[in-house]
Design a protein around this motif. Structure first.
Motif, PDB file in Angstrom:
ATOM      1  N   ALA A  43       0.827  -1.212   0.000  1.00  0.00           N
ATOM      2  CA  ALA A  43       0.000   0.000   0.000  1.00  0.00           C
ATOM      3  C   ALA A  43       0.859   1.259   0.000  1.00  0.00           C
ATOM      4  O   ALA A  43       0.442   2.310  -0.482  1.00  0.00           O
ATOM      5  CB  ALA A  43      -0.944  -0.001   1.196  1.00  0.00           C
TER       6      ALA A  43
ATOM      7  N   MET B 183       1.403   1.808  -3.572  1.00  0.00           N
ATOM      8  CA  MET B 183       0.187   2.290  -4.233  1.00  0.00           C
ATOM      9  C   MET B 183      -0.049   3.773  -3.904  1.00  0.00           C
ATOM     10  O   MET B 183      -0.237   4.602  -4.805  1.00  0.00           O
ATOM     11  CB  MET B 183      -1.011   1.456  -3.773  1.00  0.00           C
TER      12      MET B 183
ATOM     13  N   GLN C  64      -6.915   0.690  -0.305  1.00  0.00           N
ATOM     14  CA  GLN C  64      -7.321   0.475  -1.700  1.00  0.00           C
ATOM     15  C   GLN C  64      -8.716   1.068  -1.933  1.00  0.00           C
ATOM     16  O   GLN C  64      -8.955   1.747  -2.949  1.00  0.00           O
ATOM     17  CB  GLN C  64      -7.337  -1.024  -2.028  1.00  0.00           C
TER      18      GLN C  64
ATOM     19  N   PRO D 150      -5.873   0.623  -8.415  1.00  0.00           N
ATOM     20  CA  PRO D 150      -6.065   0.467  -6.976  1.00  0.00           C
ATOM     21  C   PRO D 150      -5.534  -0.837  -6.380  1.00  0.00           C
ATOM     22  O   PRO D 150      -5.144  -0.865  -5.229  1.00  0.00           O
ATOM     23  CB  PRO D 150      -7.586   0.567  -6.821  1.00  0.00           C
ATOM     24  N   SER D 151      -5.517  -1.918  -7.167  1.00  0.00           N
ATOM     25  CA  SER D 151      -5.032  -3.179  -6.584  1.00  0.00           C
ATOM     26  C   SER D 151      -3.554  -3.416  -6.904  1.00  0.00           C
ATOM     27  O   SER D 151      -3.061  -4.525  -6.763  1.00  0.00           O
ATOM     28  CB  SER D 151      -5.877  -4.354  -7.093  1.00  0.00           C
TER      29      SER D 151
END
Lengths: 427, 284
Positions: free
Chosen positions: B38, B41, B103, B210-211
C-alpha cells in the motif's frame, strides 16, 4: 377494531402496490457497473427505457430496470444472472458482459429461458450454439457482429492496407489469454496468410495481469516480423502505453479495447498515439446518422461521468432494447419465448446518413448464408463484408489514434476520415 | 541474450528498491508488513496527483510521495504495531486489512480505472536491440544509490548500528541503552519512504491501479523469504534472481508463466533452507 381496519387497509395497499409492480415490465442489466463497457450498455438501456415510458410504455405497462454487477468476473457473472432470474424475476435481460462472463452465465440463460440481448460479447461460438440448437438458444440475441465477421473484415484491412500499402509480409501476434483472445487469434492466424498473404511468424500469449511488456515486445521484435497484431480486451491501455513509452520500433495494430473510448487519451496519459484498433460500429471518430447523434446528445446531457461518449455497445443497447420491446409488443410479452424470438428476428432498423444506408440494426435469419464467409449467423447482428456496404454497415472499422490525440477511421476506405500512419519512431 | 541481460538488470534494480523497505521491517521489527504494497500504491497516486493532475514539478511529486510514505510508516507503527505490542499475527492481519481499506480509499478518490503515469524521465535508447527507457534506467540507478546509502547508513551510523543490534536481539539492545521502540519507529518511517519511492517508479514503469499493491507485495515477500532476514546484500542478489527469472521465462518460454517460478522458488527455499539463502540462523 381500529387496529384490524388499519391492518386490512395496509394489506390492501400492499396487495395493490405489488400488483401494480408486478405489471411493470422488468428489465435486468447484467455487466460491470464500474467499467466503461458496462456503463455504456446500462446507460443506453436507461435512455431507451425513459423514451419508451414517456411514450406510454409497452403493452400499456411501464418498464423498470434493475442491475446486477459482474465486476467482469465469471463467477460473479453467474451469480448476477441467477439474481436477476430468481430474485428479481426479470422479463428481459440486457447484457454488457465481456465474452468470458457471457460464456459463464449462458447455461443459466438456457435453464431459465429469459430473453437476453448481448450487446458486447462477440464470441462466434455462441452463434454456433444458436445454429446447432435453435430451440434451447431461442432467448439469445447478439447485436454486435460476431468475431468471425470482425476478423474477416480485418483480414481485408491486412490485404488492402498492411500488405498493399505498407508492404508488410509477416506478423507476430501478441494476444491476451482470454476466450476473446483465443477466438480472434485463431481466426486471424487461419486467414492472414491465405487471404492477405501475410505470414504469421509467432504467437505470444500473455496473462491479463501482465504489467511489464518490455520482454514481450523484445520477443516480438526477435521474431523478425514486420508488425505486431495485438489482441487485448482487458487492461488494454497498459500494452498500448508501454508500446509508446518503449517506442517499440515495429508497427502495432489489432484489437485494443481501451482505444474504443474517448477516455483513451486521458487513460494513457497521452502515451497512446499511433495505436490502431479494429472497432465495432459506431466507434470513436465515426460520423453518426441523425438518430444515433440524437441518442448521443441525450446521453451527454444526462451523464457527466465517464464514458463521455458511449462505446458501440451503448448504441447497441439503446436500439436493441427498443427492438426487444417492440418484439415483446408483437408477441404479447416475453413469456412466449418462441413468439418473442420470431418477432425479434423481424426487427430491422435502417438508419441513413446523407441518403446512404449508414447503420442497420437487424438480425441474420436461420439458414441465411453470408456470401463472403459462406456460413450462417442466426440471431447475430446483420453486417456487410463487401464494399460498398449497401446491405448493412461493415462489421467493423479500423480506427487510429494519432500522436496529437485526435482519432479517426482509417478503414474501410468508404468510411475513412484519416489515413493509416506508422508512429513517428517506427522507421 | 543481450536483451535479456539488459532487461533483467533493469527489472531487478526496480525489484531491489521495492523489496528493501519490506526487508527492513521484517528484519528489525520481525513483522510481515502486509500493508507494505500500500505504500507503493499510495506513493504512486500521490505522485500522480501532484505532478500529473496539479502539474507541479516532478521532484515535488516524488518528495510528496516520499513524505506521505514516511507518515504512513510512522502512523502505522504508532497506531497499530505498538498498540498490538508484538502480537505478530494480529499485526499482520491488521496490516492486510489496512491495505484493503487504503485500496478502497484510493478507489473513492481516484476511481477504479487504471491511470498511466507519464515517464518521470522521458526518452528511449536502443541498447543491443533492446528498447531501454530513461525512466527505468534512472529507477535502476536510484535503486543502487538508495541501496548503497542504506548500506552505509546501517554500517556507518550510530542509528544504523542500533538498528542492527535491535534486529539481532531487541532485549540485549535495550540493556545496552538502545531504545528499541525508537529504532522501530525510525525503521517504519524509512520503510515507508522506500516503499513510496519504489511505488512512484513501479507505477511509472507499469500503471497505476487500486489493486497494484498486491504484485509488489508478492515480489517483496519472495525476495525477503528467499534472501533471508537482515541481509541487504541478500535482498539485492535475490531481487536479481527473481528479476532475471521473470525476464528469462517471458522471453524464452511462456509469458503467462511469469510469476510461477518465483512462487516455486519461495516454496523450494522454505523447504530446503528456511532461513533464506543469505539469512542468519535464528537462535530463538
Amino acid at each position: 377494531m381500529t387496529y384490524t381496519k388499519g391492518l386490512a387497509v395496509g394489506l390492501m395497499t400492499s396487495l395493490l402496490a405489488s400488483t401494480a409492480f408486478a405489471e411493470d415490465i422488468k428489465v435486468g442489466f447484467i455487466g460491470s457497473l464500474s467499467s466503461d463497457t458496462g456503463l455504456s450498455t446500462l446507460r443506453g438501456a436507461e435512455i431507451a427505457i425513459e423514451e419508451l415510458n414517456a411514450a406510454g410504455g409497452i403493452l400499456g405497462q411501464q418498464i423498470t430496470m434493475v442491475s446486477a454487477d459482474t465486476g467482469e468476473d465469471v463467477t460473479e457473472g453467474v451469480k448476477a444472472y441467477e439474481y436477476l432470474a430468481e430474485t428479481e424475476e426479470v422479463d428481459f435481460i440486457i447484457s454488457g458482459s465481456i465474452d468470458d462472463v457471457s460464456l459463464g452465465w449462458l447455461p443459466r440463460m438456457q435453464e431459465f429461458q429469459i430473453p437476453t440481448l448481448d450487446t458486447w460479447t462477440s464470441y462466434i461460438g455462441i452463434i454456433d450454439m444458436v445454429a446447432e440448437d435453435p430451440e434451447l438458444m431461442a432467448p439469445y440475441f447478439m447485436n454486435i457482429a460476431s468475431d468471425e465477421a470482425l476478423a474477416t473484415l480485418y483480414i481485408n484491412f491486412g490485404a488492402d492496407v498492411l500488405k498493399a500499402k505498407m508492404g508488410f509480409d509477416s506478423v507476430v501476434i501478441v494476444a491476451e489469454d482470454t476466450a476473446f483472445g483465443q477466438a480472434i487469434t485463431g481466426l486471424v492466424t487461419e486467414a492472414l496468410a491465405p487471404v492477405a498473404g501475410i505470414e504469421v511468424k509467432d504467437t505470444i500469449i500473455y496473462d491479463i495481469g501482465t504489467v511489464d511488456f518490455a520482454p514481450i515486445f523484445s520477443k516480438a521484435q526477435s521474431s523478425g516480423a514486420d508488425f505486431i497484431y495485438q489482441v487485448s480486451s482487458v487492461n488494454s491501455q497498459v500494452i498500448s502505453s508501454q508500446y509508446v513509452k518503449l517506442q517499440v520500433p515495429m508497427a502495432m495494430t489489432g484489437v485494443n479495447v481501451s482505444a474504443l473510448g474517448m477516455e483513451y487519451w486521458e487513460d494513457t496519459g497521452g502515451a497512446g498515439g499511433g495505436i490502431s484498433t479494429l472497432s465495432p460500429i459506431p466507434s470513436v471518430g465515426f460520423p453518426l446518422d441523425p438518430v444515433s447523434q440524437g441518442f448521443v446528445d441525450t446521453y451527454q446531457a444526462k451523464y457527466t461521468s465517464r464514458p463521455v461518449l458511449p462505446h458501440f455497445n451503448g448504441f447497441n443497447a439503446y436500439h436493441g432494447l427498443k427492438q426487444a420491446m417492440a418484439a415483446a409488443e408483437e408477441a404479447g410479452g416475453f413469456d412466449d419465448v418462441k413468439a418473442w424470438n420470431a418477432a425479434m428476428l423481424k426487427q430491422d432498423l435502417r438508419l441513413e446518413k446523407d441518403g446512404k444506408l449508414w447503420l442497420r440494426y437487424g438480425f441474420w435469419q436461420h439458414g441465411e448464408i453470408e456470401e463472403v464467409t459462406q456460413r450462417t449467423y442466426p440471431q447475430n447482428a446483420r453486417f456487410d463484408l463487401t464494399a460498398p456496404y449497401d446491405d448493412a454497415q461493415p462489421s467493423m472499422v479500423v480506427v487510429q489514434w494519432k500522436e496529437d490525440g485526435t482519432v479517426g477511421v482509417v478503414y474501410p476506405f468508404e468510411y475513412a476520415s484519416t489515413e493509416f500512419e506508422l508512429p513517428s519512431w517506427v522507421k | 541474450m543481450t536483451q535479456i541481460l539488459i532487461q533483467g538488470l533493469l527489472l531487478s534494480g526496480l525489484y531491489a528498491l521495492i523489496a528493501m523497505g519490506f526487508m527492513l521491517i521484517f528484519s528489525i521489527g520481525r513483522t510481515l508488513n502486509l500493508a507494505y504494497g500500500a505504500y507503493l500504491m499510495v506513493g504512486g497516486y500521490v505522485y500522480f496527483w501532484l505532478s500529473q493532475q496539479l502539474g507541479l514539478p516532478k521532484i515535488v511529486g516524488i518528495g510528496g510521495a516520499v513524505l506521505v510514505g514516511v507518515l504512513m510508516g510512522l502512523l502505522k507503527h504508532r497506531l497499530i504495531v505498538k498498540t498490538l505490542k508484538g502480537d505478530h499475527v494480529a499485526v499482520e492481519i491488521s496490516t492486510l486489512i489496512l491495505a484493503v481499506v487504503l485500496q478502497a480509499g484510493v478507489v473513492l478518490v481516484f476511481g477504479d480505472s487504471s491511470k498511466i503515469l507519464l515517464p518521470i524521465v522521458p526518452g528511449v535508447v536502443t541498447v543491443a536491440g533492446a528498447q531501454v527507457t530513461y525512466n527505468i534506467l534512472v529507477a535502476t540507478i536510484i535503486s543502487w544509490v538508495v541501496i548503497l546509502a542504506l548500506y552505509a547508513f546501517v554500517r556507518g551510523t550510530h542509528t544504523g548500528r542500533a538498528m542492527q543490534a535491535v534486529s539481532m536481539d531487541p532485549k540485549g539492545a535495550a540493556i545496552s541503552g538502545i531504545d528499541p521502540d525508537r529504532i522501530n519507529l525510525i525503521t517504519w518511517g524509512i520503510s515507508g519512504a522506500l516503499g513510496a519511492l519504489g511505488g512512484v517508479f513501479f507505477a511509472s514503469y507499469t500503471q497505476l491501479y487500486p489493486s497494484m499493491w498486491v504484485a509488489p507485495l508478492i515480489i517483496s515477500v519472495a525476495v525477503v523469504i528467499v534472501g533471508g532476514i537482515g541481509s541487504i546484500l541478500g535482498t539485492l542478489i535475490v531481487a536479481h534472481i527473481v528479476g532475471f527469472l521473470e525476464v528469462i521465462i517471458v522471453s524464452v518460454w511462456a509469458p503467462e508463466l511469469r510469476g510461477v517460478f518465483t512462487m516455486l522458488l519461495i516454496i523450494g527455499v522454505l523447504v530446503m533452507r528456511p532461513q533464506g539463502l543469505f539469512g542468519r540462523e535464528e537462535t530463538h
